[in-house]
Design an enzyme around this catalytic site. Structure first.
Site, short mmCIF file in Angstrom:
data_model
loop_
_atom_site.label_atom_id
_atom_site.label_comp_id
_atom_site.label_asym_id
_atom_site.label_seq_id
_atom_site.Cartn_x
_atom_site.Cartn_y
_atom_site.Cartn_z
N ASP B 204 -68.34 50.68 -40.35
CA ASP B 204 -67.54 49.56 -40.06
C ASP B 204 -66.22 49.87 -39.48
O ASP B 204 -65.66 49.06 -38.81
CB ASP B 204 -67.41 48.58 -41.25
CG ASP B 204 -66.79 47.25 -40.80
OD1 ASP B 204 -67.76 46.88 -40.29
OD2 ASP B 204 -66.02 46.91 -41.54
N HIS B 285 -65.12 40.05 -40.79
CA HIS B 285 -64.71 39.55 -39.38
C HIS B 285 -64.48 40.43 -38.35
O HIS B 285 -64.22 40.37 -37.18
CB HIS B 285 -63.31 38.59 -39.54
CG HIS B 285 -63.48 37.50 -40.11
ND1 HIS B 285 -63.81 36.29 -39.67
CD2 HIS B 285 -63.06 37.21 -41.58
CE1 HIS B 285 -63.76 35.49 -40.65
NE2 HIS B 285 -63.46 35.78 -41.70
N ARG B 286 -64.77 41.82 -38.85
CA ARG B 286 -64.32 42.82 -37.72
C ARG B 286 -65.21 42.81 -36.48
O ARG B 286 -64.70 43.20 -35.44
CB ARG B 286 -64.45 44.03 -38.52
CG ARG B 286 -63.50 45.28 -37.89
CD ARG B 286 -63.29 46.52 -38.94
NE ARG B 286 -62.19 46.42 -39.63
CZ ARG B 286 -62.54 46.43 -41.18
NH1 ARG B 286 -63.46 47.08 -41.47
NH2 ARG B 286 -61.19 46.17 -41.79
N ALA B 287 -66.55 42.45 -36.83
CA ALA B 287 -67.46 42.40 -35.57
C ALA B 287 -66.93 41.34 -34.77
O ALA B 287 -67.03 41.74 -33.45
CB ALA B 287 -68.83 42.07 -36.22
#
Lengths: 695, 353
Positions: B204, B285-287
């Site tokens: 991630d 929320h990283r995507a």
């Protein structure tokens, strides 16, 4: 030293519960900290770090490195000053948020001998560590589940005593260490120990919102912050100030908040319902409810406060939840492996094991806890697979797949290798080993001119007798002018460190149709699960290879996550042909790779099979290929193989697995001689015997 | 050793457009969070990363600073100065030099103290003075941290790496040293999935992920061999021959960097990004963030000042594959039909507004 302002607390979109929990802790330190559990990338760390700006001011003794409170408890320095009759002058400053990095060493956490003072002045001075800095403040551990065990021990010790006691490296010191623990973790990476879990007053499960507008808001804020952190922070400064004020006001109002008798009763009821251990839950729940009322500016606790508090307080204290099971305290001395009596005292199955009714006699009562997946399991009557047994032999029905439930788990007696002299670099909690990493317990010092990991106390002791002569010899341009102690290369002592390490166990499981017979798969799964649970606690690396149908697959690359292993084990279907050689070679490959990475590891290969093989890997005879592969494994002395024969009782025995075990140089056991629990014992015996000749 | 002076030119790599693009995007926008390149042996993974050196822009650094402080303070999102540079700045002796952004190697066998930094024992013993000896993370600040075979990295090294990558700060509390310094780097990793998978948490942390495969086209394969032979025979001459192309790419990167802050990302696209993330069931929320940033950078690289739906689609292909796994042992990959559905779905909604 970073000038970059951190992301403001008030600018965090959503995550109301997490923010409330953190604020409650800022208002009332007695709540005892927050653990934020959740997926990656959900603002856990951002929120925890942002809390720093909202912590209220505290009154501290001026110049005290331990942030002593004016009226105690005091550190030794302040105690002396008070004893001399001095009044402690005080300052007001915000409480600190101290970060505990994953790579921290024990001496920096607990504090240790001050290097500079020792060398320059020849004085023994205690250099305070993170626990000292965090006294009366927040100690924040990101990825708290990844902290090495000796650090967790130090934390637990300080958190329960409210005091840090240091007895190491020639230093003897104690100082107050009342800390609020704030931690974040991603459960995918493994759970934390129950004792540590209990130290967190509140716990929040964090997930990303599914609401689009909210997500868009997150994106906008983050982009604005990334482009200009200072400008962004300035834009939120007003909101931050308001929030900080609310915290201060709530702290002032807190003593006035009353809990109505009716709700006090409800507190106890809630904790009993949740089956929470001890009284900590009751106390924390009461405090949290009062704090939430104070934050709302009220002087009486309402039902809504209590409900909100209960969600934060009880989530991690409910005791009907699945693994990890309660843990044995680690035996400090090497336990006698052949202590059979203890084995018989082992408790019957864990409450935590999902226990289908068709578990063996030793399984607990199949009660309502068995869970919602019970239905799926019932759909798979073992008889089907039993029929498939014969057919699988001929490969007639390779498509028939059955998923068997996992048999009852049981507690495993510690598997511990005898300590040897090899220096390793692993980590874990099973066997003690010398370690070349600069972490672990410092057990003694030895002469080491390279001194990459110097033992200062021992070095100073070695240098001490020569001081007078060296001082006389020191030339004016010498290096020894302004230091109290002249140290030469020959004095240098390095630390010998020791830490517990996990092992590397690969299970190669036959999942072909024949395994369905006589619930052998149920039993096998139960045994693997038991080992997994124990392996997880010992931080062993465990891998799972299954072979069935046309080939073998790595179900689980060596990992420490028992949850995942359990899920995979549960879902592992049984059926099809028997590609034994595929399984063996894949298991071997994983271990060989591990040995290349770390030649000192002692990997264990557990093969669970009836020795049949009817799929060829290279075009030869399947059985011959398997035997050849077994001989290759036998040639690698560092791999400890173990074969468990699951050939069905009562039929004509082929003795294939036995022959395979001989080829492999492996220990051999029949499944009917072993109940699942004995498989564990067998593994233990094997591992222990390797311990004896592994130097 | 001679090849070190003349790395294989980036523009001379045949095919592998997705990988090259992912790398260039990270050069244009270091905040994308790096790239993980997955593929078999011998697919030019390492070559491409090494070749990147020639395209990296020049930055201002404080002379002699082990942490590569930015003496200009021009970047509002920068990290300020370290203690030593601050003292020099106040004394008016802070000097600045220009150098290329570095690619720093993190060897698989690196020890924790080497990565984080450690106590300088010599100074301590000789002068009785604690001094921090910076490690690889300090070296990588404002540069590219390259981990070959990242999946073989030891677990505890991964942990400390994650910690630093997440915060952009390296906090050291070891062996009597208490120190922290900014460590903001573009993490580039290569791996061969046959050798084992990465932990989801580390996956991630890589902004983008691309899969490379051996080239199937015969002509292209011949070209690969020809160029490689020419390079090995005469690295200097080969570099010289490709210098023009290299300058072209470098110029494109330079223009994109200048354009990037002005690239517009409409609300409609913002909604589309959020919709895709929800539909595809990614964690956190990283995507979303990476998709947005990548789409913007994509536009900048193509010389446009507004991102389009197509940019988002192409960004999703790089930002999602390694974040799709619900179970860490499922195969890494992206369900392209699901993505297309989501695009249609999200776009429809966006247009209604």
């Amino acid at each position: 030293m970073s000038a970059r302002p951190s992301y403001p607390f008030s600018a965090i979109v959503g995550q109301t519960r997490l923010k409330r929990a953190l604020l409650a802790c800022a208002v009332c330190p007695g709540i005892g900290g927050v653990l934020a559990r959740g997926q990656k990338g959900t603002a856990k760390s951002t929120a925890a770090r942002a809390l720093a700006a909202l912590l209220p001011h505290i009154e501290v003794a001026r110049g005290c490195a331990y942030s002593c409170a004016p009226r105690g408890p005091w550190c030794p320095d302040c105690t002396k000053r008070v004893a001399r009759g001095e009044t402690l002058e005080t300052d007001w400053r915000p409480a600190r948020l101290v970060e505990l990095p994953v790579g921290a060493t024990e001496d920096r956490v607990a504090g240790s001998l001050d290097l500079e003072a020792a060398i320059r002045q020849g004085r023994k001075v205690f250099s305070p560590g993170l626990l000292a800095r965090a006294n009366r403040g927040v100690l924040y551990a990101d990825e708290v589940n990844l902290l090495p065990d000796h650090l967790v021990d130090a934390l637990l010790c300080a958190a329960s005593l409210g005091e840090n006691v240091v007895e190491r490296e020639g230093v003897s010191f104690r100082h107050p260490a009342r800390i609020i623990l704030v931690g974040t973790m991603n459960p995918e990476e493994g759970e934390i120990r129950p004792q540590l879990l209990d130290r967190f007053g509140l716990c929040v499960e964090v997930t990303a919102p599914l609401d689009l507008t909210e997500r868009m808001e997150v994106l906008r804020h983050r982009e604005a912050y990334d482009a200009d952190p200072a400008g962004f922070a300035a834009g939120w400064a007003k909101a931050e100030r308001a929030l900080a004020r609310a915290v201060v006001e709530a702290r002032r109002a807190l003593p006035l908040v009353r809990l109505p008798a009716r709700l006090a009763r409800r507190v106890v009821e809630l904790c009993v319902e949740a089956n929470a251990a001890g009284h900590r839950a009751d106390i924390v729940l009461t405090r949290t409810a009062r704090t939430l009322a104070a934050l709302a500016g009220r002087e009486d606790v309402r039902q809504s406060d209590l409900d909100e508090a209960a969600e934060l307080v009880l989530i991690h204290r409910r005791r009907t939840s699945p693994p990890p099971p309660d843990e044995h305290p680690e035996p400090r001395n090497d336990e006698r492996p052949d202590d059979d009596q203890k084995k018989q005292h082992e408790k019957p199955p864990e409450k935590t094991a999902k226990d289908p009714d068709d578990g063996r006699g030793e399984s607990g009562p199949a009660d309502a806890r068995a869970g919602d997946d019970e239905g799926d399991l019932e759909d798979a009557p073992p008889q089907d697979a039993g029929d498939a047994d014969g057919e699988a032999q001929t490969g007639a029905s390779p498509s028939l797949e059955t998923i068997f439930p996992v048999g009852a788990a049981f507690r495993v007696k510690p598997i511990v290798y005898r300590k040897d002299r090899l220096v390793r670099t692993g980590s874990g909690r099973r066997t003690r080993s010398r370690t070349s990493l600069k972490s672990g317990r410092y057990v003694k010092a030895r002469q080491d001119p390279a001194a990459t990991d110097p033992a200062l106390d021992a070095t100073l002791r070695a240098a001490a007798p020569h001081q007078r002569r060296r001082r006389e010899l020191a030339t004016p341009d010498g290096i020894a002018q302004d230091v109290a102690i002249v140290i030469r290369k020959a004095d240098l002592r390095g630390r010998v460190r020791e830490k517990r390490m996990g092992h590397f166990i690969i299970f190669v499981v036959d999942a072909s149709g024949s395994m369905g017979a006589g619930k052998r798969m149920v039993e096998t799964k139960g045994a693997v699960l038991s080992l997994l649970l124990e392996a997880y606690q010992k931080r062993d690396k465990v891998g799972l290879v299954a072979f069935r149908g046309e080939g073998a697959e790595v179900l689980l690359s060596p990992t420490g996550s028992v949850d995942l292993a359990y899920k995979l084990l549960e879902e592992l279907p049984t059926g099809g042909k028997t590609p034994l050689v595929h399984g063996l070679s894949l298991g071997y490959e994983i271990l060989a790779r591990q040995l290349r990475r770390d030649p000192t590891s002692l990997p264990v290969l557990v093969v669970i099979s009836d020795g049949r093989a009817n799929v060829s890997l290279a075009g030869g005879k399947p059985l011959e290929e398997a035997r050849e592969c077994a001989r290759v494994i036998a040639d690698e002395p560092r791999i400890r193989p173990l074969v468990v024969d699951v050939e069905k009782a009562g039929m004509i025995r082929f003795g294939l697995a036995e022959r395979l075990a001989t080829d492999m140089g492996a220990q051999y056991f029949r499944i009917e001689d072993l109940r699942a629990r004995d498989l564990v014992a067998a593994l233990r015996r094997d591992v222990l015997s390797t311990g004896n000749d592994s130097r | 050793m001679k090849n070190h002076n003349f790395p294989y030119p980036f523009s001379a790599i045949v095919g592998q457009d997705l990988m090259k693009r992912a790398l260039l995007l990270n050069v244009v926008n270091p905040r994308l969070g790096g790239v993980l390149i997955r593929g078999e042996k011998g697919t030019a993974k390492s070559t491409a990363v090494r070749a990147l050196c020639g395209l990296l822009p020049e930055i201002d650094v404080a002379a002699g600073c082990p942490f590569s402080c930015d003496p200009t303070g021009a970047d509002p999102a920068g990290d300020g100065l370290c203690a030593a540079c601050l003292a020099r700045a106040q004394a008016g002796t802070l000097e600045s030099t220009r150098r290329r952004v570095r690619v720093v190697d993190l060897p698989v066998g690196a020890t924790e103290d080497r990565v984080l930094g450690t106590l300088d024992m010599e100074t301590t013993i000789k002068k009785g003075e604690k001094r921090f000896e910076p490690g690889i993370l300090a070296e990588a600040h404002r540069g590219v941290l390259y981990v070959d075979e990242v999946n073989l990295l030891d677990d505890h090294i991964v942990d400390v790496l994650l910690d630093a990558a997440a915060m952009g700060v390296n906090t050291v509390e070891r062996e009597g040293v208490s120190f922290s310094h900014p460590a903001r780097f573009v993490l580039v990793g290569t791996m061969n999935p046959e050798e084992g998978e990465l932990r989801p948490q580390l996956l991630d942390r890589f902004g983008l992920c691309v899969q490379v495969e051996g080239i199937a086209d015969i002509d292209d394969r011949v070209e690969v061999v020809k160029r490689r032979a020419a390079y090995e025979e005469n690295p200097a001459g080969f570099s010289e021959a490709w210098a023009g192309r290299e300058r072209e790419v470098a110029g494109r990167v330079e223009r994109a960097r200048a354009l990037l802050p002005r690239v517009v990302f409409s609300d409609e696209l913002l909604r589309l990004v959020a919709q895709i993330a929800v539909d595809m069931g990614v964690d956190g929320h990283r995507a979303d963030l990476v998709m947005m940033k990548t789409a913007k950078t994509m536009a900048a690289l193509d010389g446009r000042d507004a991102a389009t739906r197509d940019d988002v689609a192409r960004a999703a292909e790089m930002a999602l594959p390694h974040r799709m796994r619900k179970k860490p042992f499922q195969n890494i990959g992206l369900d392209k039909t699901a993505l297309a559905d989501s695009m249609a779905h999200g776009g429809g909604k966006g247009l209604v507004r």
